[in-house]
Structure formats: C-alpha cells, structure tokens
Write an enzyme that holds these catalytic residues in place. Sequence first.
Site, mmCIF file in Angstrom:
data_model
loop_
_atom_site.group_PDB
_atom_site.id
_atom_site.type_symbol
_atom_site.label_atom_id
_atom_site.label_comp_id
_atom_site.label_asym_id
_atom_site.label_seq_id
_atom_site.Cartn_x
_atom_site.Cartn_y
_atom_site.Cartn_z
ATOM 1 C CG HIS A 184 -2.516 13.443 -40.055
ATOM 2 N ND1 HIS A 184 -2.523 13.307 -38.685
ATOM 3 C CD2 HIS A 184 -1.806 12.394 -40.522
ATOM 4 C CE1 HIS A 184 -1.839 12.224 -38.334
ATOM 5 N NE2 HIS A 184 -1.398 11.656 -39.437
ATOM 6 C CE LYS B 286 -3.131 24.961 -30.352
ATOM 7 N NZ LYS B 286 -3.914 23.751 -30.458
ATOM 8 N NE ARG B 287 0.869 23.510 -38.697
ATOM 9 C CZ ARG B 287 -0.226 23.604 -39.460
ATOM 10 N NH1 ARG B 287 -0.331 24.568 -40.365
ATOM 11 N NH2 ARG B 287 -1.203 22.737 -39.326
ATOM 12 C CE LYS C 57 -2.520 24.307 -36.065
ATOM 13 N NZ LYS C 57 -3.048 23.091 -35.444
ATOM 14 C CB THR D 73 -0.978 15.568 -30.099
ATOM 15 O OG1 THR D 73 -0.039 16.412 -30.774
ATOM 16 C CG2 THR D 73 -1.498 14.527 -31.059
ATOM 17 C CE LYS E 23 2.403 16.437 -27.469
ATOM 18 N NZ LYS E 23 2.930 17.223 -28.588
#
Length: 847
Positions: free
Chosen positions: A378, A569-570, A575, A677, A681
């Site tokens: 991952h 998100k985290r 990110k 993911t 969504k």
Amino acid sequence: MSDLQPSNLRLPTPGCYADPDRSGLAADDVFDGMTEHLFYTLGKLAPTASLHDLYMALSYAVRDRLMTRYLAGIEALSATPTRVVAYLSAEFLIGPQLGNNLLMLGIQKEAAEALRRFGINDINEILDVEEEPGLGNGGLGRLAACFLESLASLEIPATGYGIRYEFGIFDQLIRDGWQVEITDKWLKSGWPWELPHPDQACFVGFGGRTESYRDEHGTYRVRWIPEEHAIGIPHDVPVLGYRVNTCDRLRLWRADATESFDFYAFNIGDYYGAVEEKVGSETLSKVLYPNDGTDEGRRLRLKQQHFFVSCSLQDMIRNLDARGIPITEFPDHWAVQLNDTHPAIAVAELMRLLLDDKHLDWEAAWSITSRSVAYTNHTLLPEALEKWGLGLFGSLLPRHLELIYEINRRFLQQVRLKYPGNEQILRKVSIIDEEGGKAVRMAHLATVASHHVNGVAALHSELVKTELFPEFAALWPEKFTNVTNGVTPRRWVALANPQLSTLLNESIGEGWVNHLDELRKLEQFVDDSSFLERWQATKLAVKGQLSHYIHRHTGVLVDPASLFDVQVKRIHEYKRQHLNALQVIAQYLRIKNGQADGMAPRTVIFGGKAAPGYYMAKLIIRFINGIAETINADPDMEGRLRVIFLADYNVKLGERVYPASDLSEQISTAGKEASGTGNMKFAMNGALTIGTLDGANVEIREQVGAENFFLFGKTAEEISRLHNSGYRPWELIGSMPELAEILRLVEQGHFSNGDGDLFRPLLQNLTGRDPFFVLADFNAYLQAQADVDRAWADRGRWNRMSLLNSARSGFFSSDRSIRDYAERIWRAESFPVTITCEMDKPEGLTR
C-alpha cells in the site's frame, strides 16, 4: 472471470432453519422485534425508552435477521467446503452498521415505519445515535471494509481478521487551531453488532526460548517455550451482502490474560501485582496504533500484530481440523491476503504452526505457506515499510526469528544461483537488513513468501516493480500484478446520497447499485438540459444539508450555492494540504487586491487527522485553521470565500461530505500516493477532480476523460529527475511574485495573530528542502484552479462534467476489485446460499 459468471455457478446450497418470527422484513415484523428487545434484552418499556434504547432495540432486531443468513452460510460451507478468503488487516474502518444493514436487507422504509410507531418521525434521529466503531484510521481500513462488503455482495465466502480495539486511534478536537487528541471510547454505550465466542479462544505466546529435540521417529524438531501468554477471544461482526443471503464475518480478537487475578499477591498487599498480568495482556487490544516513538510502543505494536495473526491462523487450522480436512489441503480452503505489512508475521507464524505443531517437514510447510499467502503493498514511502530491530524481534518472537533466518538463507541461495558473486543484490533483497542496526524487513518477508504481490493502482504497481522491488520483480516477474482499489457504491452512494440514488433509480433503474457500470446509461442525458437541472438541484440539496452541519458545528455560515472545494484525508506532507492552503491565501489576496474577476465563490473544506507524533502535520492543521480564522472574519470575503476545517473526520462525516462536494482535491506529490479511495467516492457522487498524475488519479482521468479532469503538476518521472538534479526550492521564489507575497504574509504572522515564529518551521521546510515539491507545482496548481473557475462559471458545462464523472466511475467499484482478486490471486468462487424456513425442520440443513 469465467468461473464466477452466473452460468457457471454451482447450485445454491441450502442453509439452516430460519425462524419466520425473527426473520420477517415487514414493518410489523421489525416493530415486533424492537418491542421484544426493548423488553427482554434492554429491560425497558416503550414509553420510557431513550433514543439510544430505540437504536439498540432496532439494531438487535436487525441483527436477528442477519443471524438467519450468517448461520445459513456457516452450515452450507460445512456441508460443501470451498475456498474461503481470509483477509488479514490491522484496520477495518467499517463505519456505522445500522443504516448499512437496513440498506443491505432492503428495509429502510420498513424500519422508518416501525420507528414512527415509537414516535420517531425521522429515522436519522436514530441513525445519528450510533458511535463510529474505532477499528480503523484511514484509507487502509476503509478499503478493507469495502472489500468485505463486496465479498459478501458477490457471495464469496470470506472472513476478515483483525483486532477488537477497545479504543480507536483518537477523537480529534480543535482548540486554538491545534489538533487535540482525546480517547475514542466508542464502546462505552455497548455495541450490538458483535457476537463473542469465548469457547473459540486461542492462546498466543511471547518471549521465552526455544529448544531442540528428536521426536519418536528421530526427526529433528524445535519447540518454543514462551515466557508469557495471552488469550484471544473472537468477536464476530456479521457482514451482509446486498440483497443476498451471503453473510460473511469480520472476526476481531480481544486480548485477555491466561490468569486474570493473583490471589497470593492480593493477600500480601500487592494490589497492582494481583492484576498485573491481566492489565498487561489486555493492553494488546486496547488501542489502535500505539505510539511507536518509544521502545515500549514498538514492542506493543509488534505484539499486537503477532497476537491477531497467530489467533487468526490458529482459527483457520482449527476450522480444518473440525471438518476432518488434512492440513496439507490448507491452500485449497484458505486464501490468506496480507493487507500491507502489518500482518506479514503470518509467514513465520504459519511456518511455525506447520513445522512445530503439525510436524510437517520444511518443504511441505513452505509449499503450503507460499501457496496460501498473498501480499498487497500500500505504500512506496520507506517509513511505512515496517522493519523490526533484531533485538526487539528476537526477544519477543525467538522461534519466528529462527524461522526467518532459515527462510532468508534458502532464499539467498536461490539469488546466488541467479546472480553468482553479486553481493550487492544479496544485500538489497535480504530479509535481514544488514545496514546500521540490523532489522527484519517485513515487506521483503511478505514478498519472498507470497504467491502474488499486488499494488493498488496501475502507476503504483509499476513503481512497486521498477523502484521499490526491482530485484524481486526480476526474480519472479509472474508474482507481481495490479489490482486497482475500489469503493462500495452501496455505502458511498446508495446510503450516503439518497437524493442522487433516487434520481439514478428513476432515470436508469436500480441495477447500478450492484452493477456500477450501468451508470454509463447516464450519458444519454449529457445534453438534456432539464435532466442536468435536476442533477444540479440534487447536488444543491445535499450541499444545503452539509451547510447546516457546518453552521451547527463551527458557527460559520456558508453558501450552498458556492463551489464546495474539498480535501478530506489523513494529514500528511505528501498529501500536500499545505499546497491547498497556500492557494487559498492566493485567492484571499486576489480578492483583497481587487483582482477577483472570474473567481468562483468558494467554500474550501478540509478534514483529517494527523498522527499524534507528527509535528509538521499538526502544524499544517494549525496553519489551515489560522487561515480560516483570518478569512472568515474578514467582511471583504463575504459571499466570496470561506474556509472550514471539519474536526474528527470519519466515515459518518464522510457520508455527509462526499455527496456534497463539487471539487475533489487529489494533489499529492506524483509517485507518493499508492491509490487513494476518497478520489473514487468523490467521482461517484459527481465531484470533479483537480489532481496530479498520482495513484488512481491516473485511472480516474482515463475513465472520465481528460476534458473532465483538472490536471496539473509534475509527473513521477519529472519529480525524480528534479530530485536527482538537486532541487533548490528557494530559487523559485524570485520568479513567482504571488508566492513571494504569500510567504511574506505568513512570515509576518498575518494568519497567526502577529506571531511570526509560529509557522516558521513550515516556511523553512518549504523554502529550504521542500521534500514534497510544493513550490515546484504551485504555479501549475494556480493555473488549474483558474480552469476550475472558468468551468464553474458555465454551469451547463460543469453539470455535464459532473454527470460524466459519475457515469464513468463504474470501474472504481470494489466489486470490480474483488472480481480481480478472486480471478487472478485467490481463485475464489461465488457460493450462493439458500435458506430453509420450514417449521417442521428445526434441525436446519436440507442435505
């Protein structure tokens, strides 16, 4: 896959006897079930029942209906054994269960009617009572939950194995702009969805020593004599498929002590010592992801991993023993999937059980292990590829370290045959890292032992082969494959977005719910202005609901008609939430400087948690909140710009946010995100993506069309070249006057009440090293945001783009992911179950 097509399915297998009084799905049946559980289970009368009482009663009534299907599946599998998927994961972010199970059973309206008889006119009053199960943290755990649901919906027998954490990672509060972590006591009011099975407990050992001996046949054997033990108590959570009888299970292990109370210690006054073993053992399942910044924290995390893996493998072997199936047939009955490296100790533990308990020889044990186990990678980030120091590992799992040494010795012999005299390759592929402090490389262990290794998006899987494990891919090219992640459309559209679901059902039928490719039928409406207006009105309605939530929880009024620009998100530097924050400041400055022509009115929404020990991520949260405080208090921003940070982001909140989003921020540094993911969504719910060519963004852009995706930023190859050539971010600032002004404002304390030091570490990181190339992508990001403004100004165009994002998102269903796994990796087949409901057959199964 041919053997999963309906024409090739085996005949449905009958299951167990079902009591019609506890399996009826009409409103009367649900009401009767609630009434019974209020009285007999909860000891309450309806007139005095609280909302929580009604939630528990309805949940128990729904669980009764799951039990019929759950036990039918167990009985059917016992009669006709087949291959079962064992999904091992440290996280299962399953989200609230009541609403999802009502959807799966198809009784949402019936449950609402039953509640009306108790005086509840809005079922959401009851659904909102449910606590978020603290069993996961982020994308890894949510993926595992989506996969379990899809396995059940596709009628593939499966068990998810994990830990029943008493406390989740943490609940997030925001105080003075900073993240504050408080204990996530998600079990405090009881949880009606689990079924404890203390009769199926497992013993797990730690520490101690090993000793060799000869068995009665003179064969050399080793036994492990652990210094301490814990007991794993299984708690099963039924996982029902969509409108099918298949009800798989999530089996979570709770730790208990072998001896919970020492009377001697108590009697001599050592009151803590009397319960010391109990406290120590139960710590194993106390909290998700203990802080591994200390030796004790790392020790606990490794113990947790071995604990749930050992319990799970013992459970699988016990299942075969109970059915009289030889251990040599283990790979024919269990497909063991390692969800990242957390369960990688399964390789050594399965070998131990086969060698030391079942007394197989090495070749037979290794054949069973390597035919059973597969590994999903991952991450490409080095810090996320687990390594355990040999001192810690050996003291905690001495027998496993011996086995890993032997696995490594045999493996390196193979490598020497292929690359004679090449010591450099031996060092690179060795399971034991010899550099610095010696350590066990868990990703290497998983890769050596697994029959398949997969990445989770096309780009990620290619990088796994070419950058992360190139030597392994050269040795075993057939091992490496890709399975792009997916998400379940049941929870993320049908449940989370009932307004859109109604529109879809009325326009293209209901088949999309479990055949998401049918969303392609929406393309017939792409030039239908009246339908596009309905599409826009549906989005506006859910945005209004999120606006009310924002006002209720933050006090900030936002305009539902503004562009909802969302990054949830985290929180992590790769990110790049700070890149988004910098462009928000750019918008702010343009408005202040009278340069806002053509800019869309925006509500910029952030959400996510930072790891407690990750200072820079926590500083980014403080940065976002400082910007929000300044902008939301400025009258010049009225009707133009709002910034919101939603605290304690989780599945429940995600169900509100994804349907209401217009723009999905997927702006990670290219080559760093495995898949993502959330991006899927968003797209399913009609949000447009602004993003880099990273993770599954690549495939989303291919599916929805480049013209319906706002692309920016350097590619993974360009990032690599920039890094190798000596990236100097400070040299960029002179040629980017807008960025220079932004950084100057931050440095002067404009977003920190005049405190110029508060964000200095963030500025120094960006202008000094900029490890995730924020400044390198800044101008391109602003240009892409300008493209967003232009598209938003033409609402007809935006609505067409939004519709096409939904219409072309079928590939990203977790059903497709599971079909890929089942065909290419697991060799698992669909196994439909029928249920016997005849009153004269209480014994159940029709043979």
